[in-house]
Write a protein that holds these residues in place. Structure first.
Motif, PDB file in Angstrom:
ATOM      1  N   GLN A  97      51.049  78.867  38.323  1.00 16.61           N
ATOM      2  CA  GLN A  97      50.861  77.409  38.481  1.00 16.61           C
ATOM      3  C   GLN A  97      49.356  77.172  38.370  1.00 16.61           C
ATOM      4  OE1 GLN A  97      53.275  74.927  39.346  1.00 16.61           O
ATOM      5  NE2 GLN A  97      54.728  76.536  38.776  1.00 16.61           N
ATOM      6  N   PHE A  98      48.900  76.706  37.235  1.00 20.03           N
ATOM      7  CA  PHE A  98      47.454  76.580  36.995  1.00 20.03           C
ATOM      8  C   PHE A  98      46.930  75.275  37.589  1.00 20.03           C
ATOM      9  CE2 PHE A  98      43.560  75.822  34.639  1.00 20.03           C
ATOM     10  CZ  PHE A  98      42.988  77.086  34.621  1.00 20.03           C
ATOM     11  N   ARG A  99      45.992  75.397  38.524  1.00 23.23           N
ATOM     12  CA  ARG A  99      45.371  74.219  39.159  1.00 23.23           C
ATOM     13  C   ARG A  99      44.140  73.858  38.334  1.00 23.23           C
ATOM     14  NH1 ARG A  99      49.772  73.194  42.372  1.00 23.23           N
ATOM     15  NH2 ARG A  99      50.372  75.124  43.391  1.00 23.23           N
TER      16      ARG A  99
ATOM     17  N   ARG B  91      33.951  78.307  35.700  1.00 24.76           N
ATOM     18  CA  ARG B  91      34.139  77.085  36.488  1.00 24.76           C
ATOM     19  C   ARG B  91      33.227  77.023  37.710  1.00 24.76           C
ATOM     20  NH1 ARG B  91      40.266  77.740  37.028  1.00 24.76           N
ATOM     21  NH2 ARG B  91      40.151  79.467  35.568  1.00 24.76           N
TER      22      ARG B  91
ATOM     23  N   GLU C 139      44.117  87.398  39.323  1.00 25.12           N
ATOM     24  CA  GLU C 139      45.540  87.085  39.513  1.00 25.12           C
ATOM     25  C   GLU C 139      46.312  87.476  38.252  1.00 25.12           C
ATOM     26  OE1 GLU C 139      46.331  82.911  40.040  1.00 25.12           O
ATOM     27  OE2 GLU C 139      48.357  83.258  40.789  1.00 25.12           O
TER      28      GLU C 139
HETATM   29  N1  ADE Z   1      42.440  81.315  38.682  1.00 22.84           N
HETATM   30  C1  ADE Z   1      43.243  82.232  39.224  1.00 22.84           C
HETATM   31  N2  ADE Z   1      44.425  81.706  39.543  1.00 22.84           N
HETATM   32  C2  ADE Z   1      44.375  80.402  39.160  1.00 22.84           C
HETATM   33  C3  ADE Z   1      45.295  79.316  39.231  1.00 22.84           C
HETATM   34  N3  ADE Z   1      46.507  79.486  39.742  1.00 22.84           N
HETATM   35  N4  ADE Z   1      44.893  78.116  38.767  1.00 22.84           N
HETATM   36  C4  ADE Z   1      43.656  77.953  38.241  1.00 22.84           C
HETATM   37  N5  ADE Z   1      42.759  78.940  38.150  1.00 22.84           N
HETATM   38  C5  ADE Z   1      43.107  80.145  38.601  1.00 22.84           C
END
Ligand code: ADE
Ligand code: PRP
Length: 177
Positions: free
Chosen positions: A25-27, A64, A101
Motif C-alpha cells: 500500500q504505497f503512501r 523523499r 520493505e
Molecule cells: N517506502 C517503504 N514502504 C513504503 C510505502 N508503503 N509507501 C511509500 N513509501 C514506502
C-alpha cells in the motif's frame, strides 16, 4: 497533535494499492507537497519538537527525505546534509547497505559532512521497516555525530520500524500513522 492539523496531513496523502509491487500500500506524499498549505504545515510539525534541541545538522535520505529535510534545516537555521544512493556524491564517502520493505539498497554519506559532536536530526517522508533510517544513523554515528532523533511524515505501525529504531537509540517523531 491538533485534530485539524492531523486531518490536513492525512487527507493530502494518497494511497496507491499494489505499487510498486503487489501487496504494497504505497503512501504517496507527492499529493501532500503539491498542496502549499499542507506542505508548509508538515514542515512546521516535523520541526516543532526539535526547535530547542540544539540541532546542528539535518540529514535527509534520498530521495523523499530531501524534500522534507531541506526545509526543516532552513526552519532550524542549520545546514542540510544529503545521504544518497550509490555513486551520486562526488567527494570521499562511507556507505551502509540495508534492507527495504521491498528490496536491498546502499546509502552513502560524505565523510566531511558530519563532524564529531554534531547534533543531528534525521528527516524522511516515511518510516516502514526502519532500515533506511537505521543505515543513515549508522553513517552519522561513524563520523562522530550524535543522532538526536528522527522526524517522519508517516509511520507504518504494523511493520515495526519505530520499535527497531528505538532499540537502536533513535527517538522517533511522526505526524500520522
Ligand atoms: N517506502 C517503504 N514502504 C513504503 C510505502 N508503503 N509507501 C511509500 N513509501 C514506502
Ligand atoms: C522509501 C521512503 C523511506 C524508506 C522507508 O524510500 O522514502 O526512505 O523507503 O522504508 P524503510 O523504513 O523500510 O527503510 P525509497 O528507498 O523507496 O527511496 P525513494 O525516496 O528514492 O523513493
Amino acid at each position: 497533535m491538533d485534530l485539524q492539523n492531523l486531518a490536513t496531513i492525512r487527507n493530502n496523502i494518497k494511497t496507491i494499492p499494489d505499487y510498486p509491487k503487489p501487496g504494497i500500500q504505497f503512501r504517496d506524499v507527492t499529493s501532500l507537497i503539491e498542496h502549499g498549505e499542507a506542505f508548509s504545515l508538515a514542515i512546521s510539525l516535523l520541526t516543532e519538537p526539535f526547535k530547542n534541541a540544539g540541532i546542528t545538522k539535518v540529514v535527509g535520505t534520498e530521495a523523499r527525505g530531501f524534500i522534507f529535510g531541506a526545509p526543516v534545516a532552513l526552519a532550524l537555521g542549520v545546514g542540510f546534509v544529503p545521504v544518497r544512493k550509490p555513486n551520486k556524491l562526488p567527494r570521499e564517502t562511507i556507505d551502509e547497505t540495508y534492507e527495504l520493505e521491498y528490496g536491498m539498497d546502499t546509502l552513502e554519506l560524505h565523510v566531511d559532512a558530519i563532524e564529531p559532536g554534531d547534533k543531528v536530526l534525521l528527516v524522511d517522508d516515511l518510516l516502514a521497516t526502519g532500515g533506511t533510517i537505521e543505515a543513515t544513523a549508522k553513517l552519522v554515528r561513524r563520523m562522530g555525530g550524535e543522532v538526536v532523533g528522527a522526524s517522519f511524515v508517516i509511520s507504518l505501525p504494523d511493520i515495526g520500524g519505530e520499535q527497531r529504531l528505538v532499540e537502536h537509540g533513535i527517538e522517533c517523531h511522526y505526524l500520522c500513522q
